[in-house]
Design an enzyme around this catalytic site. Structure first.
Site, short mmCIF file in Angstrom:
data_model
loop_
_atom_site.label_atom_id
_atom_site.label_comp_id
_atom_site.label_asym_id
_atom_site.label_seq_id
_atom_site.Cartn_x
_atom_site.Cartn_y
_atom_site.Cartn_z
N TYR A 117 8.78 -34.83 62.36
CA TYR A 117 9.36 -33.80 61.49
C TYR A 117 9.61 -34.39 60.09
O TYR A 117 9.33 -35.57 59.85
CB TYR A 117 10.63 -33.20 62.14
CG TYR A 117 10.24 -32.36 63.34
CD1 TYR A 117 9.67 -31.11 63.16
CD2 TYR A 117 10.37 -32.84 64.64
CE1 TYR A 117 9.25 -30.35 64.26
CE2 TYR A 117 9.96 -32.09 65.73
CZ TYR A 117 9.39 -30.84 65.53
OH TYR A 117 8.96 -30.10 66.59
N GLY B 43 17.32 -35.29 78.92
CA GLY B 43 16.81 -33.99 78.50
C GLY B 43 16.55 -33.10 79.70
O GLY B 43 17.42 -32.31 80.11
C1 FMN Z 1 12.31 -28.22 76.43
C2 FMN Z 1 12.43 -29.40 75.52
C3 FMN Z 1 12.76 -29.19 74.19
C4 FMN Z 1 12.96 -30.28 73.34
N1 FMN Z 1 13.37 -30.05 72.04
C5 FMN Z 1 13.77 -31.10 71.28
C6 FMN Z 1 14.44 -30.89 70.04
O1 FMN Z 1 14.71 -29.75 69.63
N2 FMN Z 1 14.81 -31.98 69.33
C7 FMN Z 1 14.56 -33.26 69.78
O2 FMN Z 1 14.92 -34.22 69.10
N3 FMN Z 1 13.95 -33.47 70.95
C8 FMN Z 1 13.58 -32.43 71.72
N4 FMN Z 1 13.04 -32.67 72.95
C9 FMN Z 1 12.94 -34.05 73.45
C10 FMN Z 1 14.19 -34.43 74.23
O3 FMN Z 1 15.33 -34.47 73.40
C11 FMN Z 1 14.00 -35.82 74.87
O4 FMN Z 1 13.70 -36.72 73.83
C12 FMN Z 1 12.89 -35.82 75.90
O5 FMN Z 1 12.99 -34.71 76.77
C13 FMN Z 1 12.92 -37.11 76.73
O6 FMN Z 1 14.11 -37.19 77.50
P1 FMN Z 1 14.07 -36.94 79.09
O7 FMN Z 1 13.02 -37.84 79.63
O8 FMN Z 1 15.43 -37.26 79.58
O9 FMN Z 1 13.72 -35.48 79.30
C14 FMN Z 1 12.78 -31.59 73.82
C15 FMN Z 1 12.42 -31.79 75.15
C16 FMN Z 1 12.26 -30.72 76.01
C17 FMN Z 1 11.92 -30.98 77.46
#
Ligand code: FMN
Length: 348
Positions: free
Chosen positions: A178, A307
Protein backbone atom coordinates in the site's frame (compact mmCIF):
# COMPACT_ATOMS: atom_id res chain seq x y z
CA UNK A 1 1.37 -18.74 29.43
CA UNK A 2 2.92 -15.56 28.10
CA UNK A 3 0.09 -15.29 25.57
CA UNK A 4 -2.31 -14.92 28.49
CA UNK A 5 -0.18 -12.56 30.57
CA UNK A 6 -1.42 -8.96 30.90
CA UNK A 7 0.77 -6.17 29.60
CA UNK A 8 0.87 -2.40 29.36
CA UNK A 9 1.13 -0.14 26.30
CA UNK A 10 1.61 3.37 27.69
CA UNK A 11 -1.49 4.02 29.76
CA UNK A 12 -3.45 1.15 28.19
CA UNK A 13 -3.76 -2.05 30.25
CA UNK A 14 -4.11 -5.12 28.06
CA UNK A 15 -5.53 -8.33 29.57
CA UNK A 16 -3.38 -10.60 27.39
CA UNK A 17 -0.77 -10.63 24.60
CA UNK A 18 -3.16 -11.83 21.89
CA UNK A 19 -3.92 -9.30 19.14
CA UNK A 20 -6.70 -9.54 16.58
CA UNK A 21 -4.95 -8.77 13.27
CA UNK A 22 -6.47 -6.19 10.90
CA UNK A 23 -8.86 -7.79 8.43
CA UNK A 24 -10.83 -6.22 5.61
CA UNK A 25 -14.24 -7.89 5.44
CA UNK A 26 -16.14 -5.78 2.87
CA UNK A 27 -19.08 -5.31 5.25
CA UNK A 28 -19.36 -1.51 4.99
CA UNK A 29 -22.26 -0.08 2.94
CA UNK A 30 -21.72 1.60 -0.44
CA UNK A 31 -21.05 4.90 1.39
CA UNK A 32 -18.15 3.32 3.30
CA UNK A 33 -20.14 3.37 6.58
CA UNK A 34 -20.13 0.55 9.15
CA UNK A 35 -23.05 -0.11 11.49
CA UNK A 36 -24.56 -2.39 14.12
CA UNK A 37 -23.38 -5.65 12.62
CA UNK A 38 -19.74 -4.48 12.53
CA UNK A 39 -20.13 -3.31 16.15
CA UNK A 40 -21.36 -6.77 17.08
CA UNK A 41 -18.52 -8.48 15.15
CA UNK A 42 -15.82 -6.56 17.01
CA UNK A 43 -17.61 -6.72 20.39
CA UNK A 44 -17.71 -10.51 20.05
CA UNK A 45 -13.89 -10.41 19.77
CA UNK A 46 -13.28 -7.86 22.57
CA UNK A 47 -11.46 -10.37 24.81
CA UNK A 48 -8.38 -9.92 22.58
CA UNK A 49 -5.63 -8.00 24.35
CA UNK A 50 -5.94 -5.55 21.47
CA UNK A 51 -8.07 -5.42 18.32
CA UNK A 52 -6.65 -3.79 15.21
CA UNK A 53 -9.56 -2.83 12.96
CA UNK A 54 -9.91 -3.67 9.31
CA UNK A 55 -8.05 -1.23 7.04
CA UNK A 56 -9.97 2.07 6.90
CA UNK A 57 -9.65 4.48 3.95
CA UNK A 58 -8.32 7.88 4.97
CA UNK A 59 -9.36 9.79 1.84
CA UNK A 60 -11.19 9.65 -1.48
CA UNK A 61 -7.76 9.69 -3.22
CA UNK A 62 -6.70 6.54 -1.39
CA UNK A 63 -9.84 4.51 -1.92
CA UNK A 64 -10.05 1.31 -3.94
CA UNK A 65 -13.34 -0.38 -3.13
CA UNK A 66 -16.61 1.23 -1.98
CA UNK A 67 -17.29 -1.56 0.53
CA UNK A 68 -14.07 -0.87 2.42
CA UNK A 69 -14.94 1.43 5.33
CA UNK A 70 -13.79 5.04 5.49
CA UNK A 71 -13.43 7.59 8.29
CA UNK A 72 -14.10 10.97 6.69
CA UNK A 73 -17.79 11.90 6.80
CA UNK A 74 -19.84 12.43 9.95
CA UNK A 75 -21.88 9.30 9.19
CA UNK A 76 -18.70 7.23 8.79
CA UNK A 77 -17.32 8.53 12.09
CA UNK A 78 -20.68 7.85 13.78
CA UNK A 79 -20.56 4.24 12.52
CA UNK A 80 -17.13 3.76 14.06
CA UNK A 81 -18.37 5.31 17.32
CA UNK A 82 -20.87 2.45 17.55
CA UNK A 83 -18.01 -0.01 17.10
CA UNK A 84 -15.60 1.49 19.65
CA UNK A 85 -18.41 1.89 22.21
CA UNK A 86 -19.44 -1.75 21.79
CA UNK A 87 -15.83 -2.92 22.23
CA UNK A 88 -15.26 -0.68 25.26
CA UNK A 89 -18.52 -1.87 26.84
CA UNK A 90 -17.01 -5.37 26.75
CA UNK A 91 -13.75 -4.13 28.30
CA UNK A 92 -11.79 -4.31 25.03
CA UNK A 93 -9.33 -2.01 23.26
CA UNK A 94 -9.32 -1.18 19.56
CA UNK A 95 -6.91 0.65 17.23
CA UNK A 96 -7.95 1.86 13.76
CA UNK A 97 -5.80 0.71 10.85
CA UNK A 98 -5.33 3.63 8.44
CA UNK A 99 -5.19 2.82 4.72
CA UNK A 100 -4.22 4.60 1.52
CA UNK A 101 -4.10 2.19 -1.41
CA UNK A 102 -1.87 4.25 -3.71
CA UNK A 103 -1.31 2.38 -6.99
CA UNK A 104 -3.38 -0.58 -5.74
CA UNK A 105 -6.48 1.47 -6.52
CA UNK A 106 -8.15 1.27 -9.94
CA UNK A 107 -9.96 3.94 -11.95
CA UNK A 108 -12.96 1.59 -12.32
CA UNK A 109 -13.88 2.16 -8.67
CA UNK A 110 -12.62 5.75 -8.52
CA UNK A 111 -15.02 7.48 -10.94
CA UNK A 112 -12.50 7.07 -13.75
CA UNK A 113 -9.68 8.81 -11.85
CA UNK A 114 -6.33 7.04 -12.02
CA UNK A 115 -4.79 6.14 -8.64
CA UNK A 116 -1.93 8.16 -7.12
CA UNK A 117 1.48 6.76 -6.22
CA UNK A 118 5.08 7.90 -5.59
CA UNK A 119 5.98 7.23 -9.25
CA UNK A 120 4.11 6.45 -12.46
CA UNK A 121 4.96 2.73 -12.33
CA UNK A 122 2.26 0.07 -12.69
CA UNK A 123 2.23 -3.28 -10.92
CA UNK A 124 3.25 -5.88 -13.50
CA UNK A 125 2.08 -9.45 -13.86
CA UNK A 126 -0.86 -9.17 -11.49
CA UNK A 127 -4.53 -8.25 -11.92
CA UNK A 128 -6.61 -5.83 -9.89
CA UNK A 129 -9.86 -7.23 -8.53
CA UNK A 130 -12.33 -4.40 -9.27
CA UNK A 131 -16.11 -4.29 -8.86
CA UNK A 132 -16.26 -4.95 -12.65
CA UNK A 133 -14.03 -8.04 -12.48
CA UNK A 134 -10.25 -8.52 -12.84
CA UNK A 135 -8.41 -5.83 -14.79
CA UNK A 136 -4.70 -5.12 -15.35
CA UNK A 137 -3.23 -2.59 -12.92
CA UNK A 138 -2.95 0.91 -14.40
CA UNK A 139 -0.02 3.28 -14.57
CA UNK A 140 -0.74 5.57 -11.57
CA UNK A 141 -0.32 9.36 -11.45
CA UNK A 142 2.89 10.38 -9.68
CA UNK A 143 2.07 12.53 -6.65
CA UNK A 144 3.31 16.12 -6.81
CA UNK A 145 5.10 17.52 -3.76
CA UNK A 146 1.93 19.46 -2.89
CA UNK A 147 -0.13 16.26 -3.15
CA UNK A 148 2.33 14.47 -0.86
CA UNK A 149 1.83 17.18 1.77
CA UNK A 150 -1.94 16.90 1.30
CA UNK A 151 -1.75 13.11 1.76
CA UNK A 152 0.23 13.48 4.99
CA UNK A 153 -2.42 15.98 6.15
CA UNK A 154 -5.13 13.45 5.25
CA UNK A 155 -3.46 10.83 7.47
CA UNK A 156 -3.26 13.40 10.25
CA UNK A 157 -6.93 14.24 9.88
CA UNK A 158 -7.83 10.53 9.87
CA UNK A 159 -5.87 10.18 13.13
CA UNK A 160 -7.89 13.02 14.63
CA UNK A 161 -11.13 11.50 13.40
CA UNK A 162 -10.17 8.07 14.75
CA UNK A 163 -9.77 9.69 18.17
CA UNK A 164 -13.10 11.41 17.74
CA UNK A 165 -14.65 8.04 16.88
CA UNK A 166 -13.34 6.64 20.17
CA UNK A 167 -10.47 4.47 18.94
CA UNK A 168 -7.73 3.85 21.53
CA UNK A 169 -5.05 4.46 18.92
CA UNK A 170 -4.19 4.01 15.26
CA UNK A 171 -2.00 1.69 13.19
CA UNK A 172 -0.49 2.91 9.93
CA UNK A 173 -0.89 0.24 7.25
CA UNK A 174 2.70 0.28 6.04
CA UNK A 175 2.69 -3.27 4.68
CA UNK A 176 1.68 -5.35 1.63
CA UNK A 177 2.38 -2.77 -1.07
CA UNK A 178 0.00 0.00 0.00
CA UNK A 179 1.03 3.65 -0.32
CA UNK A 180 3.55 3.91 2.57
CA UNK A 181 5.20 0.68 1.37
CA UNK A 182 5.28 2.12 -2.19
CA UNK A 183 7.29 5.10 -0.93
CA UNK A 184 9.80 2.79 0.79
CA UNK A 185 10.59 0.37 -2.04
CA UNK A 186 12.76 1.13 -5.06
CA UNK A 187 10.45 -0.92 -7.33
CA UNK A 188 7.66 1.65 -6.85
CA UNK A 189 9.58 4.81 -5.92
CA UNK A 190 11.85 6.33 -8.58
CA UNK A 191 11.37 9.94 -7.48
CA UNK A 192 14.29 12.33 -7.70
CA UNK A 193 13.11 14.81 -5.04
CA UNK A 194 13.23 14.66 -1.22
CA UNK A 195 10.87 11.65 -1.17
CA UNK A 196 12.85 9.35 -3.46
CA UNK A 197 16.33 8.20 -4.43
CA UNK A 198 18.40 7.55 -1.30
CA UNK A 199 17.21 5.23 1.44
CA UNK A 200 16.84 8.23 3.76
CA UNK A 201 14.62 9.99 1.24
CA UNK A 202 12.44 6.93 0.66
CA UNK A 203 11.77 6.58 4.41
CA UNK A 204 10.77 10.26 4.72
CA UNK A 205 7.07 9.83 3.86
CA UNK A 206 6.47 7.05 6.41
CA UNK A 207 8.37 8.90 9.11
CA UNK A 208 6.50 12.16 8.52
CA UNK A 209 3.12 10.39 8.57
CA UNK A 210 4.06 8.65 11.84
CA UNK A 211 5.25 11.94 13.34
CA UNK A 212 1.93 13.59 12.47
CA UNK A 213 -0.09 10.70 13.85
CA UNK A 214 1.82 10.80 17.14
CA UNK A 215 1.15 14.53 17.37
CA UNK A 216 -2.61 14.09 17.06
CA UNK A 217 -3.11 10.69 18.75
CA UNK A 218 -0.56 10.99 21.53
CA UNK A 219 2.27 8.96 23.06
CA UNK A 220 2.01 5.16 22.79
CA UNK A 221 -1.16 5.47 20.71
CA UNK A 222 0.35 4.88 17.26
CA UNK A 223 1.65 1.64 15.75
CA UNK A 224 2.71 0.59 12.27
CA UNK A 225 2.40 -2.65 10.33
CA UNK A 226 5.44 -3.54 8.21
CA UNK A 227 6.19 -6.43 5.85
CA UNK A 228 9.88 -5.89 4.98
CA UNK A 229 10.39 -9.16 3.10
CA UNK A 230 6.93 -9.68 1.59
CA UNK A 231 7.26 -9.32 -2.19
CA UNK A 232 3.55 -8.89 -2.78
CA UNK A 233 1.99 -6.29 -5.12
CA UNK A 234 5.27 -5.57 -6.85
CA UNK A 235 7.29 -4.73 -3.72
CA UNK A 236 11.00 -5.28 -4.40
CA UNK A 237 14.13 -3.69 -2.99
CA UNK A 238 17.68 -4.92 -3.42
CA UNK A 239 18.64 -3.32 -0.10
CA UNK A 240 15.58 -4.07 2.03
CA UNK A 241 17.66 -4.75 5.15
CA UNK A 242 19.46 -1.40 4.99
CA UNK A 243 16.24 0.40 4.06
CA UNK A 244 14.25 -0.94 7.00
CA UNK A 245 17.21 -0.52 9.37
CA UNK A 246 17.16 3.18 8.49
CA UNK A 247 13.41 3.42 9.03
CA UNK A 248 13.49 1.51 12.33
CA UNK A 249 16.24 3.75 13.66
CA UNK A 250 14.13 6.82 12.92
CA UNK A 251 11.04 5.22 14.45
CA UNK A 252 13.06 4.53 17.62
CA UNK A 253 12.96 8.30 18.14
CA UNK A 254 9.15 8.41 18.31
CA UNK A 255 7.03 7.34 21.35
CA UNK A 256 5.15 4.60 19.49
CA UNK A 257 2.76 1.98 20.82
CA UNK A 258 4.25 -0.89 18.81
CA UNK A 259 5.66 -2.24 15.55
CA UNK A 260 3.60 -4.99 13.91
CA UNK A 261 5.72 -7.31 11.75
CA UNK A 262 4.52 -9.69 9.08
CA UNK A 263 6.71 -12.75 9.18
CA UNK A 264 7.63 -14.62 6.02
CA UNK A 265 7.98 -18.39 5.95
CA UNK A 266 11.65 -19.33 5.72
CA UNK A 267 12.85 -15.80 6.60
CA UNK A 268 13.90 -14.49 10.00
CA UNK A 269 11.94 -11.22 9.90
CA UNK A 270 11.91 -10.85 13.68
CA UNK A 271 15.62 -11.60 14.07
CA UNK A 272 16.59 -9.30 11.21
CA UNK A 273 14.28 -6.34 11.82
CA UNK A 274 12.41 -6.45 15.13
CA UNK A 275 15.73 -6.83 16.94
CA UNK A 276 16.70 -3.34 15.69
CA UNK A 277 13.70 -1.73 17.37
CA UNK A 278 13.24 -0.42 20.88
CA UNK A 279 9.48 -0.64 20.57
CA UNK A 280 7.02 -3.30 21.63
CA UNK A 281 6.85 -5.93 18.88
CA UNK A 282 3.75 -7.68 17.58
CA UNK A 283 4.52 -10.71 15.41
CA UNK A 284 2.05 -11.88 12.77
CA UNK A 285 1.72 -14.53 10.12
CA UNK A 286 0.60 -18.13 10.45
CA UNK A 287 1.03 -18.44 14.22
CA UNK A 288 -0.67 -21.17 16.25
CA UNK A 289 -1.15 -21.23 20.02
CA UNK A 290 2.11 -23.20 20.33
CA UNK A 291 4.32 -21.27 17.90
CA UNK A 292 2.99 -17.98 19.26
CA UNK A 293 3.83 -18.98 22.81
CA UNK A 294 7.31 -20.21 21.74
CA UNK A 295 7.98 -16.89 20.02
CA UNK A 296 7.07 -14.95 23.16
CA UNK A 297 9.06 -17.33 25.39
CA UNK A 298 12.10 -16.85 23.14
CA UNK A 299 11.80 -13.08 23.62
CA UNK A 300 11.43 -12.46 19.86
CA UNK A 301 8.14 -10.54 20.25
CA UNK A 302 5.91 -9.15 22.99
CA UNK A 303 2.54 -9.95 21.43
CA UNK A 304 1.24 -12.23 18.68
CA UNK A 305 -1.50 -11.26 16.26
CA UNK A 306 -3.94 -13.77 14.79
CA UNK A 307 -6.01 -13.14 11.68
CA UNK A 308 -7.97 -16.07 10.28
CA UNK A 309 -8.14 -17.78 13.70
CA UNK A 310 -9.95 -14.72 15.10
CA UNK A 311 -12.44 -14.66 12.23
CA UNK A 312 -13.74 -18.09 13.23
CA UNK A 313 -13.08 -17.97 16.98
CA UNK A 314 -14.48 -14.86 18.68
CA UNK A 315 -13.35 -16.28 22.04
CA UNK A 316 -9.79 -17.12 20.92
CA UNK A 317 -8.09 -16.19 24.26
CA UNK A 318 -10.46 -18.52 26.17
CA UNK A 319 -9.81 -21.31 23.70
CA UNK A 320 -6.05 -20.82 24.09
CA UNK A 321 -6.42 -20.83 27.90
CA UNK A 322 -8.33 -24.13 27.80
CA UNK A 323 -6.31 -25.53 24.89
CA UNK A 324 -9.71 -26.11 23.28
CA UNK A 325 -10.16 -26.95 19.59
CA UNK A 326 -10.63 -24.07 17.14
CA UNK A 327 -13.53 -23.55 14.73
CA UNK A 328 -12.30 -23.80 11.13
CA UNK A 329 -12.42 -20.57 9.09
CA UNK A 330 -14.86 -20.52 6.18
CA UNK A 331 -12.73 -18.83 3.52
CA UNK A 332 -15.73 -18.53 1.16
CA UNK A 333 -17.36 -15.87 3.38
CA UNK A 334 -14.25 -13.80 4.23
CA UNK A 335 -15.04 -11.05 1.73
CA UNK A 336 -18.66 -11.62 0.75
CA UNK A 337 -20.68 -9.20 2.90
CA UNK A 338 -23.59 -10.18 5.13
CA UNK A 339 -23.81 -11.89 8.53
CA UNK A 340 -22.82 -15.39 7.38
CA UNK A 341 -19.21 -16.03 8.33
CA UNK A 342 -19.14 -12.65 10.11
CA UNK A 343 -21.13 -12.60 13.35
CA UNK A 344 -22.36 -16.22 13.44
CA UNK A 345 -19.25 -18.13 14.58
CA UNK A 346 -19.98 -19.85 17.90
CA UNK A 347 -18.11 -19.32 21.17
CA UNK A 348 -17.38 -22.31 23.40
C1 FMN B 1 -9.94 -11.66 5.33
C2 FMN B 1 -8.61 -11.01 5.53
C3 FMN B 1 -8.50 -9.63 5.39
C4 FMN B 1 -7.29 -8.99 5.64
N1 FMN B 1 -7.23 -7.61 5.59
C5 FMN B 1 -6.12 -6.98 6.04
C6 FMN B 1 -6.12 -5.57 6.24
O1 FMN B 1 -7.13 -4.88 6.05
N2 FMN B 1 -4.97 -5.00 6.69
C7 FMN B 1 -3.84 -5.74 6.94
O2 FMN B 1 -2.82 -5.18 7.36
N3 FMN B 1 -3.83 -7.07 6.78
C8 FMN B 1 -4.95 -7.70 6.36
N4 FMN B 1 -4.95 -9.07 6.29
C9 FMN B 1 -3.78 -9.83 6.72
C10 FMN B 1 -3.89 -10.19 8.20
O3 FMN B 1 -3.85 -9.04 9.01
C11 FMN B 1 -2.72 -11.11 8.59
O4 FMN B 1 -1.52 -10.43 8.28
C12 FMN B 1 -2.77 -12.44 7.86
O5 FMN B 1 -4.07 -12.99 7.88
C13 FMN B 1 -1.79 -13.44 8.49
O6 FMN B 1 -2.17 -13.76 9.81
P1 FMN B 1 -2.83 -15.18 10.16
O7 FMN B 1 -1.92 -16.21 9.60
O8 FMN B 1 -2.94 -15.23 11.64
O9 FMN B 1 -4.19 -15.21 9.49
C14 FMN B 1 -6.15 -9.74 5.98
C15 FMN B 1 -6.26 -11.13 6.08
C16 FMN B 1 -7.46 -11.76 5.88
C17 FMN B 1 -7.55 -13.27 6.05
Amino acid sequence: MKLLTPLQIGELSLPNAIVMAPMTRFRANAQGEVGASTALYYAQRASAGLIVSEAINISAEGTNNPFVASIRTEAQIAGWQLVTQAVHDKGGLIFAQLLHTGRLGHSTDRQGILPFAPSAIAIEGQMSLTSQGSKPYEVPQALTLAQIQKTIADYRQAGEQARQAGFDGVELHGAFGYLPNQFLMESSNQRTDDYGGSIENRTRFVFEVMQNLVEVCGKHRVGIKLSPLTNINGMQDRHAVALYACLLEQLNGLPLAYLHFMNEAGQDVLGTFAALSQHLIIANGGYTRETGEQTLQAGKAHMISYGTAFVANPDLPTRFALNAPLNPTDTATLYTGGEKGYTDYPCL
